[in-house]
Design a protein around this motif. Structure first.
Motif, PDB file in Angstrom:
ATOM      1  N   ASN A  81       0.777  -1.264   0.022  1.00 22.54           N
ATOM      2  CA  ASN A  81      -0.054   0.021  -0.184  1.00 22.54           C
ATOM      3  C   ASN A  81       0.910   1.191   0.069  1.00 22.54           C
ATOM      4  N   VAL A  82       1.898   1.481   0.752  1.00 23.74           N
ATOM      5  CA  VAL A  82       2.437   2.780   1.110  1.00 23.74           C
ATOM      6  C   VAL A  82       3.670   2.844  -0.012  1.00 23.74           C
ATOM      7  N   LEU A  83       4.554   1.970  -0.320  1.00 21.08           N
ATOM      8  CA  LEU A  83       5.619   2.253  -1.223  1.00 21.08           C
ATOM      9  C   LEU A  83       5.215   1.890  -2.638  1.00 21.08           C
ATOM     10  N   VAL A  84       4.288   0.882  -2.779  1.00 20.41           N
ATOM     11  CA  VAL A  84       4.221   0.658  -4.523  1.00 20.41           C
ATOM     12  C   VAL A  84       2.583   1.087  -4.749  1.00 20.41           C
ATOM     13  N   GLY A  85       1.735   1.257  -4.001  1.00 22.21           N
ATOM     14  CA  GLY A  85       0.329   1.527  -4.095  1.00 22.21           C
ATOM     15  C   GLY A  85      -0.549   0.703  -4.678  1.00 22.21           C
ATOM     16  N   LEU A  86      -0.466  -0.688  -4.080  1.00 18.41           N
ATOM     17  CA  LEU A  86      -1.132  -1.633  -4.446  1.00 18.41           C
ATOM     18  C   LEU A  86      -2.259  -2.225  -2.840  1.00 18.41           C
ATOM     19  N   SER A  87      -3.260  -2.453  -3.158  1.00 16.93           N
ATOM     20  CA  SER A  87      -3.920  -2.889  -2.004  1.00 16.93           C
ATOM     21  C   SER A  87      -3.480  -4.424  -1.775  1.00 16.93           C
ATOM     22  N   PHE A  88      -2.674  -4.465  -0.390  1.00 14.68           N
ATOM     23  CA  PHE A  88      -2.062  -5.487   0.034  1.00 14.68           C
ATOM     24  C   PHE A  88      -3.372  -6.589   0.401  1.00 14.68           C
ATOM     25  N   GLY A  89      -4.393  -6.265   1.154  1.00 14.23           N
ATOM     26  CA  GLY A  89      -5.564  -7.083   1.271  1.00 14.23           C
ATOM     27  C   GLY A  89      -6.120  -7.861   0.059  1.00 14.23           C
ATOM     28  N   LEU A 123      -0.720  -0.061 -14.202  1.00 19.37           N
ATOM     29  CA  LEU A 123      -1.827   0.715 -14.243  1.00 19.37           C
ATOM     30  C   LEU A 123      -2.990  -0.221 -13.704  1.00 19.37           C
ATOM     31  N   ASN A 124      -3.102  -1.264 -14.492  1.00 23.62           N
ATOM     32  CA  ASN A 124      -4.142  -2.299 -14.070  1.00 23.62           C
ATOM     33  C   ASN A 124      -4.235  -2.800 -12.558  1.00 23.62           C
ATOM     34  N   LEU A 125      -3.230  -2.938 -11.892  1.00 23.41           N
ATOM     35  CA  LEU A 125      -3.223  -3.264 -10.742  1.00 23.41           C
ATOM     36  C   LEU A 125      -3.572  -2.306  -9.629  1.00 23.41           C
ATOM     37  N   HIS A 126      -3.165  -1.068 -10.271  1.00 25.73           N
ATOM     38  CA  HIS A 126      -3.413   0.134  -9.253  1.00 25.73           C
ATOM     39  C   HIS A 126      -5.225   0.593  -9.423  1.00 25.73           C
ATOM     40  N   VAL A 127      -5.582   0.213 -10.509  1.00 28.53           N
ATOM     41  CA  VAL A 127      -7.069   0.350 -10.973  1.00 28.53           C
ATOM     42  C   VAL A 127      -7.971  -0.633 -10.083  1.00 28.53           C
ATOM     43  N   ALA A 128      -7.218  -1.879 -10.351  1.00 29.99           N
ATOM     44  CA  ALA A 128      -7.999  -3.257  -9.476  1.00 29.99           C
ATOM     45  C   ALA A 128      -7.996  -2.857  -7.955  1.00 29.99           C
ATOM     46  N   SER A 129      -6.904  -2.574  -7.522  1.00 31.98           N
ATOM     47  CA  SER A 129      -6.714  -2.094  -5.984  1.00 31.98           C
ATOM     48  C   SER A 129      -7.863  -1.218  -5.599  1.00 31.98           C
ATOM     49  N   VAL A 130      -7.957  -0.031  -6.354  1.00 31.09           N
ATOM     50  CA  VAL A 130      -8.995   0.979  -6.006  1.00 31.09           C
ATOM     51  C   VAL A 130     -10.451   0.290  -6.129  1.00 31.09           C
ATOM     52  N   ARG A 131     -10.705  -0.217  -7.068  1.00 28.91           N
ATOM     53  CA  ARG A 131     -12.077  -0.810  -7.280  1.00 28.91           C
ATOM     54  C   ARG A 131     -12.460  -1.851  -6.078  1.00 28.91           C
ATOM     55  N   SER A 132     -11.510  -2.526  -5.726  1.00 31.18           N
ATOM     56  CA  SER A 132     -11.635  -3.454  -4.660  1.00 31.18           C
ATOM     57  C   SER A 132     -12.138  -2.727  -3.338  1.00 31.18           C
ATOM     58  N   LEU A 133     -11.814  -1.538  -3.114  1.00 29.15           N
ATOM     59  CA  LEU A 133     -11.892  -0.969  -1.814  1.00 29.15           C
ATOM     60  C   LEU A 133     -13.134   0.082  -1.955  1.00 29.15           C
ATOM     61  N   LEU A 134     -13.762   0.231  -3.349  1.00 30.25           N
ATOM     62  CA  LEU A 134     -14.987   1.150  -3.402  1.00 30.25           C
ATOM     63  C   LEU A 134     -16.377   0.455  -2.562  1.00 30.25           C
ATOM     64  N   GLY A 152      -8.664  -7.704   3.838  1.00 30.10           N
ATOM     65  CA  GLY A 152      -8.068  -6.583   4.710  1.00 30.10           C
ATOM     66  C   GLY A 152      -9.162  -5.522   5.226  1.00 30.10           C
ATOM     67  N   ARG A 153      -8.940  -4.498   5.662  1.00 24.77           N
ATOM     68  CA  ARG A 153     -10.051  -3.465   6.141  1.00 24.77           C
ATOM     69  C   ARG A 153      -9.870  -2.362   5.242  1.00 24.77           C
ATOM     70  N   ARG A 154     -11.023  -2.192   4.644  1.00 25.22           N
ATOM     71  CA  ARG A 154     -11.182  -1.034   3.554  1.00 25.22           C
ATOM     72  C   ARG A 154     -10.915   0.295   3.909  1.00 25.22           C
ATOM     73  N   THR A 155     -11.132   0.884   5.242  1.00 25.74           N
ATOM     74  CA  THR A 155     -10.613   2.270   5.446  1.00 25.74           C
ATOM     75  C   THR A 155      -9.181   2.172   5.590  1.00 25.74           C
ATOM     76  N   SER A 156      -8.369   1.490   6.330  1.00 28.07           N
ATOM     77  CA  SER A 156      -7.435   1.691   6.475  1.00 28.07           C
ATOM     78  C   SER A 156      -6.275   1.273   5.049  1.00 28.07           C
ATOM     79  N   GLU A 157      -6.660   0.220   4.365  1.00 26.42           N
ATOM     80  CA  GLU A 157      -6.326   0.128   2.950  1.00 26.42           C
ATOM     81  C   GLU A 157      -6.261   1.389   2.284  1.00 26.42           C
ATOM     82  N   ALA A 158      -7.465   2.058   2.127  1.00 23.66           N
ATOM     83  CA  ALA A 158      -7.649   3.133   1.391  1.00 23.66           C
ATOM     84  C   ALA A 158      -6.771   4.370   1.981  1.00 23.66           C
TER      85      ALA A 158
END
Length: 369
Positions: free
Chosen positions: A116-124, A186-197, A207-213
């Protein structure tokens, strides 16, 4: 060609799996041998060095970006940062498999830091997706890594392509494979964001949506804000494009050799754990440099059999697993890195061949008319 007679250094043809008798104890015996060799013990010293090296690469690249300022030489730094991001993602991968620390909490914290922090992908999200892959590698309708997408990985997916664009891509997907990998980041970043919507599948999110977001927002603010502080908007945009393309290409080239072009398992077919993991995985030959470049993923067979084994023990586990598979008559596939890409491209090209032939017949019919 049957799997039992396939050369161990070549990939067996897809869709040639045979249903064996129930041999669940085969894996148990192998597991006991590997455990008795001490290969499942944690390697804190080795991971500490890997962590320090990754942060050093990342830190020195960021320092270079600051020193270069508003220069087009930043595009070189963008490439290096893509490499650093991928190495950080490898550490996140190991944390997701509980390889690094003895407790789940510590491994998850490492994964969130690297992902999440360094790469920008949702770990959960990634862990939930990757666990489904490990449970059913190359199993149609179960493995998300061969799910229907831009590329077709099964004959059923090819047959389902009806749109003009989809069919055109599938016809030439072998030629498009590497260019499309530049969009994988780019695909991985988009999928990460979509998973938290809101409304996203919780089981697929993990994982937890709030902390991941919040962690993803922190990455975005630092990444975008940092670039705009150092360089002009145009150069920042070019930097981001090159950086994400390098990251996607490196990630894709690291994961593609592992399973693509290996046999796929029909949705209604079940194999015992040992054969399910070995028959669908491919190792990549190489020395310590290959181990570092691919983050240990070159020992894909051993990794799939023992996903919580530290990557630094996989090399020692390989001769044990290879000898054990040989004794059971199970093909153990290993090839060079270049050879693995050749297999993947041939497999994708073969899948697109029927559509190319159909297109040719349609063209001939139109000319005769």
């Amino acid at each position: 060609m049957s799997l039992s007679t396939t050369n161990a250094r070549r990939s067996p043809p897809p869709n040639t799996l045979e249903r064996p008798a129930d041999r669940g104890s085969d894996y148990a015996r192998l597991c006991r041998e590997v455990r008795s060799a001490g290969l499942l013990r944690r390697r804190p010293g080795a991971y500490a060095l890997q962590f320090a090296a990754t942060l050093a690469l990342l830190g020195s690249t960021i320092l270079a970006i600051v020193l270069l300022g508003n220069s087009w030489f930043q595009l070189i730094a963008a490439l290096v940062l893509g490499i650093a991001f991928t190495q950080a993602a490898f550490l996140g991968h190991d944390g997701g498999h509980q390889q690094v620390f003895a407790t789940r909490r510590a491994n998850d914290l490492l994964g969130q830091l690297m992902g999440n922090v360094l790469v920008g992908l949702s770990f959960g999200w990634w862990v939930a997706k990757h666990n489904r892959h490990h449970a059913n590698p190359n199993k149609e309708a179960h493995d998300p890594d061969i799910g229907d997408g831009v590329l077709a990985f099964t004959t059923q997916q090819v047959a389902a392509r009806t749109g003009a664009l989809g069919r055109s891509i599938t016809r030439w997907q072998a030629w498009l494979f590497f260019p499309l990998l530049t969009f994988e980041g780019l695909n991985l970043h988009v999928a990460s964001v979509r998973s938290l919507l809101p409304g996203a599948d919780r089981s697929a999110r993990g994982g937890r949506r709030t902390s991941e977001a919040m962690l993803l927002m922190l990455h975005a603010v630092v990444y975008v804000g940092g670039l705009l502080l150092v360089m002009s908007p145009l150069k920042a945009l070019a930097f981001a494009a090159v950086n994400q393309a390098a990251f996607g290409m490196y990630m894709g080239c690291s994961f593609a050799p592992n399973h693509k072009g290996m046999p796929t398992i029909p949705p209604d077919q079940n194999l015992d754990h040992l054969r399910r993991q070995v028959l669908t995985s491919r190792n990549v030959r190489g020395g310590l440099v290959t181990d570092v470049v691919l983050g240990g993923l070159n020992y894909q067979i051993e990794h799939h059999l023992f996903p919580n084994m530290p990557r630094y023990a996989l090399r020692r586990a390989q001769p044990i697993v290879r000898r054990y598979c040989s004794g059971l008559g199970i093909p153990y596939v290993e090839t060079s890195l270049v050879g693995s890409y050749a297999v993947v491209l041939r497999y994708l090209d073969d899948l697109g061949a029927p559509l190319r032939a159909l297109r040719g017949m349609e063209r001939d019919a139109a000319e005769r008319a």
